[in-house]
Design an enzyme around this catalytic site. Structure first.
Site, PDB file in Angstrom:
ATOM      1  N   LYS A  87       0.867  -1.180   0.000  1.00 20.36           N
ATOM      2  CA  LYS A  87       0.000   0.000   0.000  1.00 20.36           C
ATOM      3  C   LYS A  87       0.900   1.224   0.000  1.00 20.36           C
ATOM      4  O   LYS A  87       2.044   1.153   0.453  1.00 20.36           O
ATOM      5  CB  LYS A  87      -0.864   0.008   1.275  1.00 20.36           C
ATOM      6  CG  LYS A  87      -2.058   0.925   1.230  1.00 20.36           C
ATOM      7  CD  LYS A  87      -3.270   0.247   0.648  1.00 20.36           C
ATOM      8  CE  LYS A  87      -4.453   1.158   0.559  1.00 20.36           C
ATOM      9  NZ  LYS A  87      -5.628   0.472   0.004  1.00 20.36           N
ATOM     10  N   GLY A 187     -24.543   3.276   2.907  1.00 18.07           N
ATOM     11  CA  GLY A 187     -23.550   3.862   2.005  1.00 18.07           C
ATOM     12  C   GLY A 187     -23.909   3.525   0.570  1.00 18.07           C
ATOM     13  O   GLY A 187     -23.664   2.408   0.102  1.00 18.07           O
ATOM     14  N   VAL A 191     -20.013   1.405  -4.883  1.00 19.06           N
ATOM     15  CA  VAL A 191     -20.295  -0.014  -4.640  1.00 19.06           C
ATOM     16  C   VAL A 191     -21.753  -0.190  -4.218  1.00 19.06           C
ATOM     17  O   VAL A 191     -22.465  -1.058  -4.739  1.00 19.06           O
ATOM     18  CB  VAL A 191     -19.359  -0.587  -3.536  1.00 19.06           C
ATOM     19  CG1 VAL A 191     -19.694  -2.040  -3.262  1.00 19.06           C
ATOM     20  CG2 VAL A 191     -17.892  -0.448  -3.941  1.00 19.06           C
TER      21      VAL A 191
HETATM   22  P1  NAD Z   1     -17.938   5.944  -2.297  1.00 19.18           P
HETATM   23  O1  NAD Z   1     -17.157   7.070  -1.744  1.00 19.18           O
HETATM   24  O2  NAD Z   1     -18.354   5.964  -3.718  1.00 19.18           O
HETATM   25  O3  NAD Z   1     -19.263   5.743  -1.435  1.00 19.18           O
HETATM   26  C1  NAD Z   1     -19.332   5.836  -0.057  1.00 19.18           C
HETATM   27  C2  NAD Z   1     -20.736   6.325   0.296  1.00 19.18           C
HETATM   28  O4  NAD Z   1     -20.862   6.271   1.707  1.00 19.18           O
HETATM   29  C3  NAD Z   1     -21.002   7.764  -0.140  1.00 19.18           C
HETATM   30  O5  NAD Z   1     -22.238   7.833  -0.836  1.00 19.18           O
HETATM   31  C4  NAD Z   1     -21.064   8.527   1.189  1.00 19.18           C
HETATM   32  O6  NAD Z   1     -21.969   9.615   1.167  1.00 19.18           O
HETATM   33  C5  NAD Z   1     -21.533   7.451   2.135  1.00 19.18           C
HETATM   34  N1  NAD Z   1     -21.193   7.689   3.531  1.00 19.18           N
HETATM   35  C6  NAD Z   1     -20.074   8.266   4.041  1.00 19.18           C
HETATM   36  N2  NAD Z   1     -20.147   8.301   5.387  1.00 19.18           N
HETATM   37  C7  NAD Z   1     -21.317   7.697   5.727  1.00 19.18           C
HETATM   38  C8  NAD Z   1     -21.949   7.413   6.945  1.00 19.18           C
HETATM   39  N3  NAD Z   1     -21.404   7.766   8.135  1.00 19.18           N
HETATM   40  N4  NAD Z   1     -23.138   6.777   6.916  1.00 19.18           N
HETATM   41  C9  NAD Z   1     -23.727   6.431   5.750  1.00 19.18           C
HETATM   42  N5  NAD Z   1     -23.174   6.688   4.557  1.00 19.18           N
HETATM   43  C10 NAD Z   1     -21.991   7.315   4.535  1.00 19.18           C
HETATM   44  O7  NAD Z   1     -17.085   4.617  -1.955  1.00 19.18           O
HETATM   45  P2  NAD Z   1     -17.207   3.199  -2.654  1.00 19.18           P
HETATM   46  O8  NAD Z   1     -16.209   3.124  -3.751  1.00 19.18           O
HETATM   47  O9  NAD Z   1     -18.638   2.890  -2.911  1.00 19.18           O
HETATM   48  O10 NAD Z   1     -16.661   2.257  -1.489  1.00 19.18           O
HETATM   49  C11 NAD Z   1     -17.463   1.986  -0.353  1.00 19.18           C
HETATM   50  C12 NAD Z   1     -16.636   1.222   0.679  1.00 19.18           C
HETATM   51  O11 NAD Z   1     -16.147   0.008   0.119  1.00 19.18           O
HETATM   52  C13 NAD Z   1     -15.392   1.994   1.156  1.00 19.18           C
HETATM   53  O12 NAD Z   1     -15.171   1.692   2.507  1.00 19.18           O
HETATM   54  C14 NAD Z   1     -14.277   1.409   0.309  1.00 19.18           C
HETATM   55  O13 NAD Z   1     -13.013   1.500   0.965  1.00 19.18           O
HETATM   56  C15 NAD Z   1     -14.724  -0.030   0.194  1.00 19.18           C
HETATM   57  N6  NAD Z   1     -14.203  -0.711  -0.999  1.00 19.18           N
HETATM   58  C16 NAD Z   1     -14.495  -0.223  -2.236  1.00 19.18           C
HETATM   59  C17 NAD Z   1     -14.019  -0.872  -3.368  1.00 19.18           C
HETATM   60  C18 NAD Z   1     -14.343  -0.368  -4.752  1.00 19.18           C
HETATM   61  O14 NAD Z   1     -14.136  -1.101  -5.723  1.00 19.18           O
HETATM   62  N7  NAD Z   1     -14.865   0.838  -4.907  1.00 19.18           N
HETATM   63  C19 NAD Z   1     -13.232  -2.022  -3.235  1.00 19.18           C
HETATM   64  C20 NAD Z   1     -12.966  -2.515  -1.942  1.00 19.18           C
HETATM   65  C21 NAD Z   1     -13.466  -1.841  -0.824  1.00 19.18           C
END
Ligand code: NAD
Length: 361
Positions: A87, A187, A191
């Site tokens: 990382k 959230g 994803v």
């Molecule tokens: P994103 O930033 O697109 O979406 C996150 C969402 O969560 C946003 O809509 C935000 O408004 C909401 N949010 C933030 N704080 C919140 C809270 N306290 N309560 C409710 N909602 C809240 O991120 P993403 O790409 O959809 O990823 C989501 C999670 O999955 C993250 O933790 C990320 O690290 C993990 N993840 C993502 C991927 C990927 O391919 N995108 C891969 C592995 C892990």
């Protein structure tokens, strides 16, 4: 995994987590201050995203990169990929401090590692930034599709989470149909939205929540989900809770309120404390799908990009998350250990086995 103490010396921290190498990247001309952590390369080159974050202290940045790189080792190992764990963190505010020059200089540091570390996007970085890094090194994935990359990993991550949810449902209810099952998705980002679609396609009852109420309203309407307030999610009586926003949402306070039978979502590091909260869930009889097992779709997407796999092969590898989750749940039940301990054991065994292969003729 042992708990790190950020106050310990750097070398004690490396020893506690078993890291192989840390590279401190400094370039006053571009303002670059970054740390690349290579945890383990037994299975292959260390792959992990580059996070750009305005860390309060350098100790915080080091703590984050050590913790995150170690989880990448486990994530790739359990997903059956030939990748190690790494990382990188760039210290700075991604909205103000990010420039082409800074990213390209960072790319040159990666280039100097000769393929031992390969990066991808993470919090604070995006496919365009990966394109800048690509100008200096080949050792980067997640570049835009227009220049031969695999593009947005989120739909693949959502598919993996969906398969993980089905594996848990099979374990508890005897079949993996989601029709009529109820699920809270917390959230609704990249994803979350893709997951809501997959769940609704299988006629699950979906409660969607997000701090961005306008967005949650739109997504709920589009897929026929029910928008709920983020403050009330623990009052809802649903079969499954799917954290897809932030880490550490599963802690002593929330566990006492949880009414669900299954926790399975995409957010990284959902348990505030792996050992304590993993055990609490086991004792309460809540089935927890370890996050790094079921959110591996993103890393599978990067791996496919590196290997030149087709979309179809990427989907197949991601669908394997179903079996990977089943194996974790079976080991947890057989040995009465938490699911996170079971996942760690399976990942560690694969690394140890392959280490033996590589050390012999
Ligand atoms: P994103 O930033 O697109 O979406 C996150 C969402 O969560 C946003 O809509 C935000 O408004 C909401 N949010 C933030 N704080 C919140 C809270 N306290 N309560 C409710 N909602 C809240 O991120 P993403 O790409 O959809 O990823 C989501 C999670 O999955 C993250 O933790 C990320 O690290 C993990 N993840 C993502 C991927 C990927 O391919 N995108 C891969 C592995 C892990």
């Amino acid at each position: 995994m042992p708990t790190l103490d950020p106050e310990d010396s750097i070398f004690s921290q490396l020893e506690a987590y078993g890291h192989k190498k840390i590279v401190f990247c400094s370039d006053p001309e571009t303002g670059l201050k970054a740390i690349i952590a290579i945890h383990d390369t037994t299975l292959g080159p260390a792959l992990g995203g580059t996070r750009m974050w305005a860390y309060k202290t350098e100790k915080d940045a080091l703590y984050d990169v050590l913790r995150l790189s170690k989880s990448m080792t486990y994530k790739s190992a359990i997903a059956g990929l030939n990748l190690g764990g790494g990382k990188a963190v760039i210290i700075g505010d991604s909205r103000k401090d990010k420039t082409e020059a800074l990213l390209r200089k960072f790319g040159r540091f990666i280039k100097n590692l000769n393929g031992e570390f390969i990066t991808a996007e993470d919090v604070g970085t995006n496919p365009k930034d990966m394109e800048y890094i690509r100008m200096e090194t080949q050792h980067v994935t997640g570049v835009p599709e227009s220049i031969g990359g695999s593009g947005d990993p989120s739909p693949i991550t959502a598919l993996g989470v969906f398969m993980g949810i089905k594996a848990c449902v099979k374990e508890l209810y005897g079949n993996d149909s989601l029709t009529g099952r109820s699920i809270i998705v917390q959230g609704i980002g990249h994803v979350g939205e893709n997951l809501v679609k997959l769940l609704r396609d299988e006629n699950a009852k979906v409660y969607a929540s997000d701090i961005n109420e306008e967005r949650v309203g739109q997504v709920a309407k589009k897929y026929g989900a029910e928008a709920v307030s983020n403050n009330s999610i623990f009052d809802i009586d649903a079969d499954i809770y799917s954290p897809c926003a932030l880490g550490a949402t599963i802690n002593s306070q929330t566990i006492s309120k949880l009414k669900c039978a299954i926790i399975a979502g995409s957010a990284n590091n959902q348990l505030q404390d792996e050992i304590i909260h993993g055990k609490m869930l086991l004792e309460k009889g809540i089935l927890f799908a370890p996050d790094y097992v079921i959110n591996a779709g993103g890393i599978i997407n990067c791996y496919s990009e590196l290997m030149g796999f087709s979309k179809k092969r990427t989907m197949q590898l991601t669908e394997n998350i179903y079996e990977a989750t089943r194996n974790v749940l079976k080991l947890s039940a057989a040995e009465s250990i938490s699911t996170i301990e079971a996942a760690n054991k399976i990942a560690e065994k694969r690394i140890a086995d392959i280490k033996k292969v590589k050390s012999t003729y």
